[in-house]
Design a protein around this motif. Sequence first.
Motif, PDB file in Angstrom:
ATOM      1  N   PHE A  92       0.927  -0.957   0.040  1.00 39.30           N
ATOM      2  CA  PHE A  92      -0.089   0.059   0.125  1.00 39.30           C
ATOM      3  C   PHE A  92       0.825   1.354   0.096  1.00 39.30           C
ATOM      4  O   PHE A  92       1.378   1.793   1.142  1.00 39.30           O
ATOM      5  CB  PHE A  92      -0.897  -0.096   1.264  1.00 39.30           C
ATOM      6  CG  PHE A  92      -1.847  -1.322   1.281  1.00 39.30           C
ATOM      7  CD1 PHE A  92      -3.102  -1.288   0.735  1.00 39.30           C
ATOM      8  CD2 PHE A  92      -1.241  -2.482   2.022  1.00 39.30           C
ATOM      9  CE1 PHE A  92      -3.745  -2.350   0.788  1.00 39.30           C
ATOM     10  CE2 PHE A  92      -2.020  -3.457   2.045  1.00 39.30           C
ATOM     11  CZ  PHE A  92      -3.495  -3.624   1.380  1.00 39.30           C
ATOM     12  N   GLU A  94       0.885   4.386  -0.232  1.00 38.49           N
ATOM     13  CA  GLU A  94       0.748   5.700   0.327  1.00 38.49           C
ATOM     14  C   GLU A  94       0.752   5.612   1.756  1.00 38.49           C
ATOM     15  O   GLU A  94       0.605   6.605   2.457  1.00 38.49           O
ATOM     16  CB  GLU A  94      -0.758   6.445  -0.115  1.00 38.49           C
ATOM     17  CG  GLU A  94      -1.079   6.636  -1.559  1.00 38.49           C
ATOM     18  CD  GLU A  94      -1.797   5.075  -2.142  1.00 38.49           C
ATOM     19  OE1 GLU A  94      -1.733   4.009  -1.709  1.00 38.49           O
ATOM     20  OE2 GLU A  94      -2.739   5.382  -2.873  1.00 38.49           O
ATOM     21  N   PHE A  95       0.749   4.402   2.257  1.00 40.17           N
ATOM     22  CA  PHE A  95       0.880   4.473   3.769  1.00 40.17           C
ATOM     23  C   PHE A  95       2.234   3.885   4.044  1.00 40.17           C
ATOM     24  O   PHE A  95       3.141   3.378   3.454  1.00 40.17           O
ATOM     25  CB  PHE A  95      -0.249   3.055   4.147  1.00 40.17           C
ATOM     26  CG  PHE A  95      -1.544   3.415   3.933  1.00 40.17           C
ATOM     27  CD1 PHE A  95      -2.364   3.967   4.726  1.00 40.17           C
ATOM     28  CD2 PHE A  95      -2.167   3.210   2.760  1.00 40.17           C
ATOM     29  CE1 PHE A  95      -3.675   4.406   4.479  1.00 40.17           C
ATOM     30  CE2 PHE A  95      -3.391   3.668   2.225  1.00 40.17           C
ATOM     31  CZ  PHE A  95      -4.296   4.153   3.180  1.00 40.17           C
ATOM     32  N   PHE A 103      -2.267  -3.394   8.406  1.00 35.18           N
ATOM     33  CA  PHE A 103      -3.401  -4.005   7.689  1.00 35.18           C
ATOM     34  C   PHE A 103      -3.624  -5.376   7.746  1.00 35.18           C
ATOM     35  O   PHE A 103      -4.625  -6.132   7.717  1.00 35.18           O
ATOM     36  CB  PHE A 103      -3.317  -3.640   5.849  1.00 35.18           C
ATOM     37  CG  PHE A 103      -3.719  -2.320   5.564  1.00 35.18           C
ATOM     38  CD1 PHE A 103      -4.885  -1.903   5.591  1.00 35.18           C
ATOM     39  CD2 PHE A 103      -2.768  -1.478   4.915  1.00 35.18           C
ATOM     40  CE1 PHE A 103      -5.337  -0.505   5.330  1.00 35.18           C
ATOM     41  CE2 PHE A 103      -2.974  -0.098   4.537  1.00 35.18           C
ATOM     42  CZ  PHE A 103      -4.166   0.233   4.911  1.00 35.18           C
ATOM     43  N   GLN A 106      -4.665  -6.315  11.119  1.00 33.13           N
ATOM     44  CA  GLN A 106      -6.329  -6.004  11.346  1.00 33.13           C
ATOM     45  C   GLN A 106      -6.857  -7.256  10.731  1.00 33.13           C
ATOM     46  O   GLN A 106      -8.114  -7.452  11.313  1.00 33.13           O
ATOM     47  CB  GLN A 106      -6.351  -4.655  10.474  1.00 33.13           C
ATOM     48  CG  GLN A 106      -7.618  -4.076  10.768  1.00 33.13           C
ATOM     49  CD  GLN A 106      -7.917  -2.807  10.067  1.00 33.13           C
ATOM     50  OE1 GLN A 106      -6.898  -2.145  10.022  1.00 33.13           O
ATOM     51  NE2 GLN A 106      -9.026  -2.699   9.505  1.00 33.13           N
TER      52      GLN A 106
ATOM     53  N   ALA B 193      -9.641  -0.065   6.561  1.00 36.65           N
ATOM     54  CA  ALA B 193      -9.923  -1.242   5.443  1.00 36.65           C
ATOM     55  C   ALA B 193     -10.538  -0.361   4.187  1.00 36.65           C
ATOM     56  O   ALA B 193     -10.129  -0.732   3.140  1.00 36.65           O
ATOM     57  CB  ALA B 193     -11.530  -1.963   6.052  1.00 36.65           C
ATOM     58  N   GLN B 195      -9.606   2.677   3.089  1.00 35.32           N
ATOM     59  CA  GLN B 195      -8.618   3.398   2.544  1.00 35.32           C
ATOM     60  C   GLN B 195      -7.622   2.506   1.867  1.00 35.32           C
ATOM     61  O   GLN B 195      -6.973   2.589   0.784  1.00 35.32           O
ATOM     62  CB  GLN B 195      -7.753   4.311   3.396  1.00 35.32           C
ATOM     63  CG  GLN B 195      -8.304   5.388   4.066  1.00 35.32           C
ATOM     64  CD  GLN B 195      -7.851   6.299   5.210  1.00 35.32           C
ATOM     65  OE1 GLN B 195      -6.961   6.699   4.868  1.00 35.32           O
ATOM     66  NE2 GLN B 195      -8.454   5.895   6.373  1.00 35.32           N
ATOM     67  N   GLY B 196      -7.441   1.380   2.647  1.00 35.28           N
ATOM     68  CA  GLY B 196      -6.640   0.188   1.915  1.00 35.28           C
ATOM     69  C   GLY B 196      -7.193  -0.245   0.683  1.00 35.28           C
ATOM     70  O   GLY B 196      -6.349  -0.823  -0.364  1.00 35.28           O
ATOM     71  N   ARG B 198      -8.726   1.564  -1.531  1.00 31.07           N
ATOM     72  CA  ARG B 198      -8.627   2.386  -2.296  1.00 31.07           C
ATOM     73  C   ARG B 198      -7.064   2.165  -3.090  1.00 31.07           C
ATOM     74  O   ARG B 198      -7.048   2.294  -3.953  1.00 31.07           O
ATOM     75  CB  ARG B 198      -8.755   3.928  -1.996  1.00 31.07           C
ATOM     76  CG  ARG B 198      -8.270   4.873  -2.734  1.00 31.07           C
ATOM     77  CD  ARG B 198      -8.024   6.062  -2.122  1.00 31.07           C
ATOM     78  NE  ARG B 198      -7.012   6.186  -1.139  1.00 31.07           N
ATOM     79  CZ  ARG B 198      -6.626   6.943  -0.194  1.00 31.07           C
ATOM     80  NH1 ARG B 198      -7.508   8.012   0.071  1.00 31.07           N
ATOM     81  NH2 ARG B 198      -5.454   6.615   0.491  1.00 31.07           N
ATOM     82  N   SER B 199      -6.206   2.034  -1.866  1.00 27.84           N
ATOM     83  CA  SER B 199      -4.958   1.772  -2.170  1.00 27.84           C
ATOM     84  C   SER B 199      -4.422   0.818  -2.975  1.00 27.84           C
ATOM     85  O   SER B 199      -3.836   0.784  -4.072  1.00 27.84           O
ATOM     86  CB  SER B 199      -4.079   2.134  -1.219  1.00 27.84           C
ATOM     87  OG  SER B 199      -2.630   1.774  -1.353  1.00 27.84           O
ATOM     88  N   ASN B 200      -4.747  -0.564  -2.492  1.00 26.06           N
ATOM     89  CA  ASN B 200      -4.543  -1.668  -3.216  1.00 26.06           C
ATOM     90  C   ASN B 200      -5.482  -2.544  -2.925  1.00 26.06           C
ATOM     91  O   ASN B 200      -5.343  -3.563  -1.963  1.00 26.06           O
ATOM     92  CB  ASN B 200      -2.980  -2.159  -2.700  1.00 26.06           C
ATOM     93  CG  ASN B 200      -2.577  -3.182  -3.567  1.00 26.06           C
ATOM     94  OD1 ASN B 200      -3.373  -3.976  -4.244  1.00 26.06           O
ATOM     95  ND2 ASN B 200      -1.235  -3.513  -3.569  1.00 26.06           N
ATOM     96  N   LEU B 204      -5.481  -6.338  -0.425  1.00 29.70           N
ATOM     97  CA  LEU B 204      -6.200  -6.298   1.112  1.00 29.70           C
ATOM     98  C   LEU B 204      -7.003  -7.475   0.926  1.00 29.70           C
ATOM     99  O   LEU B 204      -7.245  -8.085   2.084  1.00 29.70           O
ATOM    100  CB  LEU B 204      -7.073  -5.172   1.086  1.00 29.70           C
ATOM    101  CG  LEU B 204      -7.396  -4.669   2.324  1.00 29.70           C
ATOM    102  CD1 LEU B 204      -6.288  -4.470   3.459  1.00 29.70           C
ATOM    103  CD2 LEU B 204      -8.537  -3.621   2.441  1.00 29.70           C
TER     104      LEU B 204
END
Lengths: 250, 319
Positions: A92, A94-95, A103, A106, B193, B195-196, B198-200, B204
């Motif tokens: 990811f 942007e993170f 992630f 979680q 969740a 935003q993840g 959106r990113s990839n 996810l």
Amino acid sequence: MVRPLLRTRELNKSFGGIVATKDLSIEIFDGQICAIIGPNGAGKTTLVNMLSGNLRADSGDIIFEDDNVTGLSPSALCSRGIARSFQITSIFPEFSVLENVCFSVQASLGHSFHFWKDVRADERVINPAKEVLERIGLISRANVLSGNLAHGEKRQLEIAMALATKPKLLLLDEPMAGMGAEESRHLITLLHELRSDFSMLLVEHDMDAVFALADKITVLVYGKSIAEGKPSEIKVNNSVLEAYLGSPGN
Amino acid sequence: MRLKKKVQEIGVSCLFILFAVMPILAPAIGEAFYVDVFARIMIWSIAAVGLNLVLGYGGMISFGHAAYIGLGGYTIAIFSFHEINNGFIQWPVALLISGLAALLFGALSLRTRGVYFIMITLAFAQMVYFLGVSADKYGSNDGMNIWNRSEFKISGLNFSIDDSLTFYYLIFFILVLIVFLVRRLVNSRFGMAIQGARSNESRLEMLGVPTYIYKLTAFVISGVICGLAGILQANFERFVSPDMMDWPRSGELMFMVIMGGMGTLMGPVLGATAFLVLSEVLSSLTIHWHLIFGPLLIILVLYARGGLGGIIDRGQKDG
């Protein structure tokens, strides 16, 4: 007799006329590192994709811990304990590095319908994520934007994310891809340290890595297993040499 | 990074202080109508904050969020038409209807990606628009007046929003509340969740997060927030018409979010303020104000990626 952690039974997959996997039966036992090698187009990544649920096999079964898990979704397999890393880095960007691992943590904690508590202050998420980063040697880079990492570090993060889901079996699809010699050696050491806690299926082109790590090697050619055995046996196997180097007669 | 956050927070506080003092400030400078302008700004801000949840944080480009504003507004108007003015009945039903619509439209739209998602959200919104146009009993094209604003009466309690100052501060309070709630939301596991995703998204999914259900939930929350904006708009204007859910409204709402900065907490509020103040000022200068407004928007999109919030960020980096 010990049952294998994962085994496949007569797995088949073809794309149009191209056979990617043919009658493939493999077994991975608990605590083993099982390597899959073979020339380009041998169907190694296809196998990983089927085991991780990204591709559906045309026929055959995948049995994980005595359960038939054929056709389950990637997320379902992940929650059963099969995690994978990708040949092409998939993070990811942007993170931050820490958030990337968060992630995974979680995801392993069950559903994400928690609307109130700040993740960055949630110890159940942050602490395991930090532990994994510590273990993988990326803790000093925790707050760096993951998109800005060096290639080798991204590969490490990729593995950290797989580890953070607390898998029983780790599917590593060419973890050394594109790495320099120094970075590869570092990663071999790392995987060596992890072997006591995780079983792994390792798809890799780097033969130094394969021979250093694997307990068992399966050689694929055109989707078929042509040889299987200990590294010392594979090294001297004639059909393997033929597949890789051309027949001795030439 | 910390400095940037500080600057943003100061900017945000300034904007909120401006909203808070406008009812005193505007009459003092002899432009009392600005109180109404700012009430509208706050209502649009609420809607933009709602859209930003899917557009900015979730990366779902919905081109149909005016539908939820319209459904919220129309529910109030139709209740009022049938002389049910109790806000304790009107508001929950209006929120429920916009939420259910978002659930239905979202569930179907989210099965598509990219351009198809944009088109299908637009199509659903236009369906709602034409429903409004064809509703002869409820004014069809001409819309309908709302003779009484919502009343909040139960034994002993009697809260009225007829007084414009009371209503102004109710809108202000709701805006602050929504911004606060969205702030909690986007930093929570749920927020991570979406935003993840959106990113990839595929990564996810691979990690074991079924993204569809989280995206859909975000879509519904976003629809409900827009429904709330619709409730406020209907009460404020005492009027609804199909125009409030026509596609240009969806476009303007998107523009506010993009202009202010997608995926930032206060970007949509900043964007809505800039958009509406600019159109107010320009339209007072000339009737051909769209000729100036249009190119301005294009320049902004071309040169200020990340929106107005982005400009502030960049100024920070240079400084």
